[in-house]
Write an enzyme that holds these catalytic residues in place. Structure first.
Site, PDB file in Angstrom:
ATOM      1  N   GLY A   1      27.375   4.822  -1.152  1.00 40.92           N
ATOM      2  CA  GLY A   1      28.796   4.753  -1.504  1.00 40.92           C
ATOM      3  C   GLY A   1      28.980   4.614  -3.184  1.00 40.92           C
TER       4      GLY A   1
ATOM      5  N   CYS B   1      20.777   3.854  -0.631  1.00 41.76           N
ATOM      6  CA  CYS B   1      21.663   3.580  -1.997  1.00 41.76           C
ATOM      7  C   CYS B   1      22.329   2.419  -1.781  1.00 41.76           C
ATOM      8  CB  CYS B   1      22.404   4.864  -2.309  1.00 41.76           C
ATOM      9  SG  CYS B   1      22.638   5.165  -3.622  1.00 41.76           S
TER      10      CYS B   1
ATOM     11  N   GLU C   1      18.827  12.206   2.992  1.00 42.28           N
ATOM     12  CA  GLU C   1      19.462  13.214   3.457  1.00 42.28           C
ATOM     13  C   GLU C   1      19.979  14.386   3.108  1.00 42.28           C
ATOM     14  OE1 GLU C   1      22.519  10.487   1.797  1.00 42.28           O
ATOM     15  OE2 GLU C   1      20.484  10.251   2.520  1.00 42.28           O
TER      16      GLU C   1
END
Length: 527
Positions: free
Chosen positions: A67, A93, A184
């Site tokens: 984010g 993250c 990802e």
């Protein structure tokens, strides 16, 4: 009765494996869901939720996304620490930084910012790094300003980079793992291995999320929802509505009536193809409504794209209600081809509405107070999953393999007020364009391709005479899910043939241009 697009009962097998992805606002969150589903494990994205909600959802595993916020910012996404004891957790993250701060570690901002490709050294070869070799160097994708300065008590470091000693960590005894980079993203070379390790080694999932499994569950759900009531479906001929119709028909048979509305905003020979496929090959009850003039009247003089979408959506429902009454059916349900990106784009990481870029025709374009309850059988699926479900249902490849086509049709590809003459020009140009793509063997290499009629005219020379005519723009992009896209690099000779044919065969066009914008910053459609 009013439409309720969000109140959807969940009938999934409680024993089925499913991963809960809690969205902290990352631009890559949808990619996490796609990677999990590509491994044939079901996943859903939700904004931060309460511990009670998460326990009731009963996840097999939890992934906390990245984010843009700092974990120390006021109002930053946060969770109750009890989620770390509900199921195995993978923090990505921001998710890693939240875990570290929540259980006694230290997070700092600045100094160790990393963006883009980076090389990481793997410190241990178990957990999410199972299958790696000791001290293996691997390329990852970084995007962070804050970093974990000190790991929490009970945690060990599992990976590091030249600029950051803590790029991965895990709890010594609990199934809590975290990585600073984005597994990802395709540029993380072994990202699929890391996600697979989390799913199958740590969460002990089974790869059972398949098109057949989805169809079986959805058929049961639709039968329970509908009972003996009648259902109508707006059949556009596109992939989404076609698969939705076939799936609902499998569940309730003749209780379904498909209504195909010829809006006058469709591609060349669209109506004929739809009627042939569904009447001749699938035996679905189909009512065709010729409403071209009704839509043109509604759009007269309108050039604002959002207003076009709303007018088309409202007119569409009006036509539906009229058609349903004429067919003698007291229909209570309306089938829509809403997809998962439509759903999760409408909710931010803090649970509120995200900024509107453009109204989805099957979400915001519906008329308030309409009488139908919605059935949205595809709202859990990404586009590629919809195509696979369509193949499983026996729909022809020329239908399930088609490029996406917007619900408002050619109206949002005429970048001005919509008239019959403009639509005719665009329809012919678009048909030639797609014909040339197929002739060159490039159709399946492209996510979406279409022509746009620009609101300008240009000077030209044809047969020694000065012309002042229309300009057509061609658009083609590659993508996996439509969330990001790159323009397609046609060979120059292919572009030349496209341009030559359109200018020579479409009366009123004397110039063709090619759009070389990517998404972002542009969108795929022009309106």
């Amino acid at each position: 009765m009013t439409a309720d697009a969000t109140a959807r009962p969940v009938h999934r097998d409680a024993a089925a494996d499913r991963i809960l992805i809690l969205d902290c606002g990352s631009q890559f969150t949808q990619l996490i869901a796609r990677r999990v589903r590509e491994a044939r494990v079901y996943s859903e994205i939700h904004p931060p939720r309460s511990l009670a909600w998460i326990k009731e959802w009963n996840p097999t595993g939890i992934i906390l996304s990245g984010g843009p916020s700092s974990v120390t910012d006021e109002g930053a996404p946060t969770f109750e620490t009890g989620i770390l004891d509900v199921a195995p957790v993978l923090g990505v993250c921001y998710g890693m930084q939240w875990i570290a701060l929540a259980v006694g570690g230290e997070v700092k901002g600045g100094g160790r910012r990393e963006y883009g490709r980076a090389n990481v050294t793997v410190k241990e070869t178990s957990g999410v790094f199972g299958g790696f070799v000791p001290d293996e160097h691997t390329q990852v994708w970084m995007s962070h300003g804050d970093h974990v300065e000190t790991v929490p008590p009970g945690f060990v470091v599992t990976a590091s980079s030249a600029d950051n000693p803590v790029v991965g960590m895990r709890h010594e005894s609990k199934p809590i793992h975290a990585i600073q980079f984005h597994a990802e993203v395709a540029r993380t070379t072994r990202g699929a291995d890391i996600i697979s390790n989390f799913l199958f080694d740590i969460c002990q999932c089974s790869p059972g999320w398949t098109p057949g499994h989805f169809i079986d569950e959805e058929v049961v759900r639709i039968k329970e929802m509908v009972g003996d009531k009648h259902v109508i479906c707006g059949l556009s001929g596109g992939v989404d509505s076609s698969v939705a119709a076939a799936l609902v028909h499998k569940a309730i048979g003749d209780q379904l009536t498909c209504i195909f509305v010829d809006t006058g905003l469709l591609r060349l020979h669209e109506r004929e193809q739809v009627e042939r496929t569904f009447r001749a090959h699938h035996g679905i009850k189909l009512v065709t409504v010729r409403a071209e003039q009704r839509f043109l009247d509604a759009l007269a003089g309108v050039d604002d794209p959002e207003q076009k979408r709303r007018l088309i959506g409202h007119t569409f429902i009006d036509v539906f209600e009229d058609a349903a009454a004429e067919a003698g059916k007291d229909a209570e349900f309306l089938v829509q081809g809403t997809l998962y990106p439509d759903v999760i784009e409408s909710v931010s990481a803090k649970g509120g509405p995200s900024a509107t870029i453009k109204t989805h025709h099957n979400v915001g374009g519906l008329k308030p107070g309409m009488k139908f309850k919605l059935i949205e059988p595809l709202r859990e699926l990404f586009k590629d999953e919809v195509r696979n479900v369509g193949r499983e249902l026996g729909l022809p490849e020329e239908m399930v393999g088609r490029h996406p086509f917007p619900g408002p049709g050619l109206a949002i590809r005429v970048l001005s007020d919509v008239t019959e003459a403009k639509l005719d020009v665009l329809r012919q140009a678009d048909a030639i364009y797609l014909e040339e793509i197929r002739s060159a063997g490039l159709y399946n290499d492209i996510w979406q391709a279409f022509a746009v009629l620009l609101p300008v005219r240009s000077v030209g020379v044809m047969g020694d005479y000065r012309t002042y005519e229309n300009v057509v723009a061609l658009r083609a992009v590659t993508s996996t899910d439509g969330m990001t896209a790159d323009w397609y690099p046609y060979p120059p000779d292919v572009l030349g043939r496209m341009s030559s044919r359109i200018i020579n065969e479409v009366k009123g066009v004397n110039r063709v241009v090619y759009d070389v914008s990517s998404k972002p910053p542009a969108t795929i459609e022009w309106e």
